[in-house]
Design a protein around this motif. Structure first.
Motif, PDB file in Angstrom:
ATOM      1  N   ARG A 258      -0.493  -6.399  -0.517  1.00 25.12           N
ATOM      2  CA  ARG A 258      -0.063  -5.829   0.756  1.00 25.12           C
ATOM      3  C   ARG A 258       0.670  -4.516   0.481  1.00 25.12           C
ATOM      4  NH1 ARG A 258       1.584 -10.827   4.807  1.00 25.12           N
ATOM      5  NH2 ARG A 258      -0.217 -12.144   4.305  1.00 25.12           N
ATOM      6  N   ILE A 259       0.761  -3.677   1.496  1.00 23.72           N
ATOM      7  CA  ILE A 259       1.377  -2.362   1.289  1.00 23.72           C
ATOM      8  C   ILE A 259       2.802  -2.508   0.772  1.00 23.72           C
ATOM      9  CG2 ILE A 259       2.196  -2.124   3.673  1.00 23.72           C
ATOM     10  CD1 ILE A 259       0.747   0.711   1.521  1.00 23.72           C
ATOM     11  N   GLU A 260       3.506  -3.548   1.230  1.00 24.88           N
ATOM     12  CA  GLU A 260       4.881  -3.729   0.773  1.00 24.88           C
ATOM     13  C   GLU A 260       4.950  -4.080  -0.710  1.00 24.88           C
ATOM     14  OE1 GLU A 260       3.990  -7.410   3.465  1.00 24.88           O
ATOM     15  OE2 GLU A 260       3.440  -5.265   3.352  1.00 24.88           O
ATOM     16  N   ASP A 261       3.869  -4.665  -1.253  1.00 30.10           N
ATOM     17  CA  ASP A 261       3.832  -4.942  -2.689  1.00 30.10           C
ATOM     18  C   ASP A 261       3.716  -3.642  -3.484  1.00 30.10           C
ATOM     19  OD1 ASP A 261       3.869  -7.805  -2.377  1.00 30.10           O
ATOM     20  OD2 ASP A 261       1.757  -7.696  -1.798  1.00 30.10           O
ATOM     21  N   PHE A 262       2.877  -2.739  -3.000  1.00 31.55           N
ATOM     22  CA  PHE A 262       2.729  -1.441  -3.667  1.00 31.55           C
ATOM     23  C   PHE A 262       4.020  -0.622  -3.557  1.00 31.55           C
ATOM     24  CE2 PHE A 262      -1.693  -2.598  -2.799  1.00 31.55           C
ATOM     25  CZ  PHE A 262      -2.307  -2.267  -3.985  1.00 31.55           C
ATOM     26  N   VAL A 263       4.688  -0.713  -2.406  1.00 36.39           N
ATOM     27  CA  VAL A 263       5.967  -0.014  -2.228  1.00 36.39           C
ATOM     28  C   VAL A 263       7.009  -0.569  -3.188  1.00 36.39           C
ATOM     29  CG1 VAL A 263       7.884   0.359  -0.616  1.00 36.39           C
ATOM     30  CG2 VAL A 263       5.529   0.654   0.164  1.00 36.39           C
ATOM     31  N   ALA A 264       7.054  -1.893  -3.323  1.00 37.90           N
ATOM     32  CA  ALA A 264       8.001  -2.513  -4.249  1.00 37.90           C
ATOM     33  C   ALA A 264       7.715  -2.100  -5.694  1.00 37.90           C
ATOM     34  CB  ALA A 264       7.954  -4.030  -4.110  1.00 37.90           C
ATOM     35  N   ASP A 265       6.439  -1.943  -6.036  1.00 32.72           N
ATOM     36  CA  ASP A 265       6.084  -1.485  -7.376  1.00 32.72           C
ATOM     37  C   ASP A 265       6.664  -0.096  -7.642  1.00 32.72           C
ATOM     38  OD1 ASP A 265       4.658  -3.788  -7.908  1.00 32.72           O
ATOM     39  OD2 ASP A 265       2.703  -2.904  -7.448  1.00 32.72           O
ATOM     40  N   LEU A 266       6.497   0.813  -6.687  1.00 33.47           N
ATOM     41  CA  LEU A 266       6.999   2.176  -6.864  1.00 33.47           C
ATOM     42  C   LEU A 266       8.522   2.193  -6.925  1.00 33.47           C
ATOM     43  CD1 LEU A 266       6.721   5.189  -7.080  1.00 33.47           C
ATOM     44  CD2 LEU A 266       6.300   5.305  -4.609  1.00 33.47           C
ATOM     45  N   ASP A 267       9.151   1.406  -6.088  1.00 32.09           N
ATOM     46  CA  ASP A 267      10.607   1.289  -6.108  1.00 32.09           C
ATOM     47  C   ASP A 267      11.066   0.788  -7.479  1.00 32.09           C
ATOM     48  OD1 ASP A 267      13.183   1.391  -5.055  1.00 32.09           O
ATOM     49  OD2 ASP A 267      13.075  -0.619  -4.194  1.00 32.09           O
ATOM     50  N   GLY A 268      10.378  -0.233  -8.001  1.00 31.19           N
ATOM     51  CA  GLY A 268      10.715  -0.769  -9.309  1.00 31.19           C
ATOM     52  C   GLY A 268      10.454   0.215 -10.432  1.00 31.19           C
ATOM     53  N   LEU A 269       9.397   1.026 -10.289  1.00 29.63           N
ATOM     54  CA  LEU A 269       9.095   2.030 -11.301  1.00 29.63           C
ATOM     55  C   LEU A 269      10.217   3.054 -11.390  1.00 29.63           C
ATOM     56  CD1 LEU A 269       7.206   3.437 -13.306  1.00 29.63           C
ATOM     57  CD2 LEU A 269       6.095   4.551 -11.359  1.00 29.63           C
ATOM     58  N   LEU A 270      10.723   3.502 -10.255  1.00 33.09           N
ATOM     59  CA  LEU A 270      11.832   4.458 -10.256  1.00 33.09           C
ATOM     60  C   LEU A 270      13.065   3.845 -10.917  1.00 33.09           C
ATOM     61  CD1 LEU A 270      11.372   5.985  -6.686  1.00 33.09           C
ATOM     62  CD2 LEU A 270      10.880   7.096  -8.873  1.00 33.09           C
ATOM     63  N   ASP A 271      13.292   2.546 -10.672  1.00 27.75           N
ATOM     64  CA  ASP A 271      14.395   1.853 -11.344  1.00 27.75           C
ATOM     65  C   ASP A 271      14.184   1.860 -12.855  1.00 27.75           C
ATOM     66  OD1 ASP A 271      15.900   1.213  -9.104  1.00 27.75           O
ATOM     67  OD2 ASP A 271      14.953  -0.754  -8.835  1.00 27.75           O
TER      68      ASP A 271
ATOM     69  N   VAL B 189      17.716   8.193 -10.411  1.00 26.18           N
ATOM     70  CA  VAL B 189      18.656   7.931  -9.321  1.00 26.18           C
ATOM     71  C   VAL B 189      18.619   9.027  -8.263  1.00 26.18           C
ATOM     72  CG1 VAL B 189      20.184   6.568 -10.767  1.00 26.18           C
ATOM     73  CG2 VAL B 189      20.561   9.041 -10.579  1.00 26.18           C
ATOM     74  N   ARG B 190      17.996  10.148  -8.580  1.00 29.31           N
ATOM     75  CA  ARG B 190      17.913  11.234  -7.601  1.00 29.31           C
ATOM     76  C   ARG B 190      16.803  10.947  -6.589  1.00 29.31           C
ATOM     77  NH1 ARG B 190      16.479  15.962 -11.542  1.00 29.31           N
ATOM     78  NH2 ARG B 190      15.119  14.261 -12.214  1.00 29.31           N
ATOM     79  N   PRO B 191      16.969  11.366  -5.343  1.00 24.58           N
ATOM     80  CA  PRO B 191      15.861  11.246  -4.378  1.00 24.58           C
ATOM     81  C   PRO B 191      14.658  12.047  -4.873  1.00 24.58           C
ATOM     82  CG  PRO B 191      17.921  11.729  -3.254  1.00 24.58           C
ATOM     83  CD  PRO B 191      18.186  11.905  -4.725  1.00 24.58           C
ATOM     84  N   ALA B 192      13.474  11.467  -4.768  1.00 18.03           N
ATOM     85  CA  ALA B 192      12.268  12.069  -5.340  1.00 18.03           C
ATOM     86  C   ALA B 192      11.354  12.627  -4.259  1.00 18.03           C
ATOM     87  CB  ALA B 192      11.508  11.024  -6.151  1.00 18.03           C
ATOM     88  N   HIS B 193      10.646  13.691  -4.610  1.00 17.12           N
ATOM     89  CA  HIS B 193       9.524  14.154  -3.795  1.00 17.12           C
ATOM     90  C   HIS B 193       8.348  13.249  -4.158  1.00 17.12           C
ATOM     91  CE1 HIS B 193      11.444  17.861  -2.405  1.00 17.12           C
ATOM     92  NE2 HIS B 193      11.899  18.021  -3.631  1.00 17.12           N
TER      93      HIS B 193
END
Length: 213
Positions: free
Chosen positions: A18-31, A36-40
């Motif tokens: 689901r789209i929220e799974d892909f969003v969580a992946d990207l969030d986790g990747l940034l972690d 910690v900076r806001p990304a483009h």
């Protein structure tokens, strides 16, 4: 750029698309990167839907969204994804790809064969249409958005809507161009992206340019 779940060298779980799974992946990747900076966040096609999703879910992590031939994951998006990925012989997207490949035997079919393997071995086609979607008013997307479309693409019609709906949005529609903007117009796309980033560096904030063409 990273491989989405189920793609490239990233693992291919049987479920969880689901789209929220892909969003969580990207969030986790940034972690994982310690960023910690806001990304483009730059997203092409389906990647743009993920970028919009992250901007809505984690506005603190997103400085701006650059969406290339993409649309926000709202209810109409989910309906179109269902039509494109499910149904007889795999849906409209599969039929269109088969027709496109048949028109020119020299076209590289390998990427589409890999995509077919993902559809055959995972629940992606069932999961995406049942994703948690954003409100049609896009109220959860509060940061700057830069959207690029091809004039001959089915997605170009949303350009004016995005510019009118989002508080800080610039849209560009490239003439004589279909969906494959990033593949067929890479230099022009890069120039537009660099201009967007330079505006951010010089101004400290994006000046909204609604409906720019």
């Amino acid at each position: 750029m990273y491989d989405l779940r189920g793609h490239g060298r990233t693992g291919r779980p049987a479920t969880g698309y689901r789209i929220e799974d892909f969003v969580a992946d990207l969030d986790g990747l940034l972690d994982a990167l310690g960023e910690v900076r806001p990304a483009h966040v730059v997203g092409n096609s389906f990647g743009g839907a993920i970028a919009y999703g992250l901007a809505a879910a984690r506005p603190d992590r997103v400085r701006s969204v650059v969406a290339i031939e993409s649309e926000p994951p709202v209810k109409s998006w989910a309906e179109k994804m269902a039509e494109g990925l499910t149904g007889e012989e795999g849906g409209l997207v599969v039929k269109e790809v088969r027709t496109w490949l048949a028109e020119d035997p020299e076209r590289n079919a390998r990427p589409f064969q890999l995509a077919g393997e993902i559809l055959d071995t995972t629940t992606l086609s069932e999961d995406i249409p049942h994703s948690r979607v954003l409100d049609d008013g896009l109220a959860d997307i509060r940061g700057p958005v830069f959207a690029v479309f091809g004039a001959a693409s089915k997605l170009a019609g949303q350009s004016d809507h995005l510019a009118a709906t989002l508080a800080h949005c610039r849209t560009v529609v490239l003439p004589d161009q279909g969906h494959s903007v990033l593949v067929e117009r890479p230099r022009e796309t890069a120039e537009l992206l660099l201009e967007w980033l330079e505006d951010d560096i010089h101004d400290g904030i994006h000046t909204p340019v609604k409906g720019a063409r």
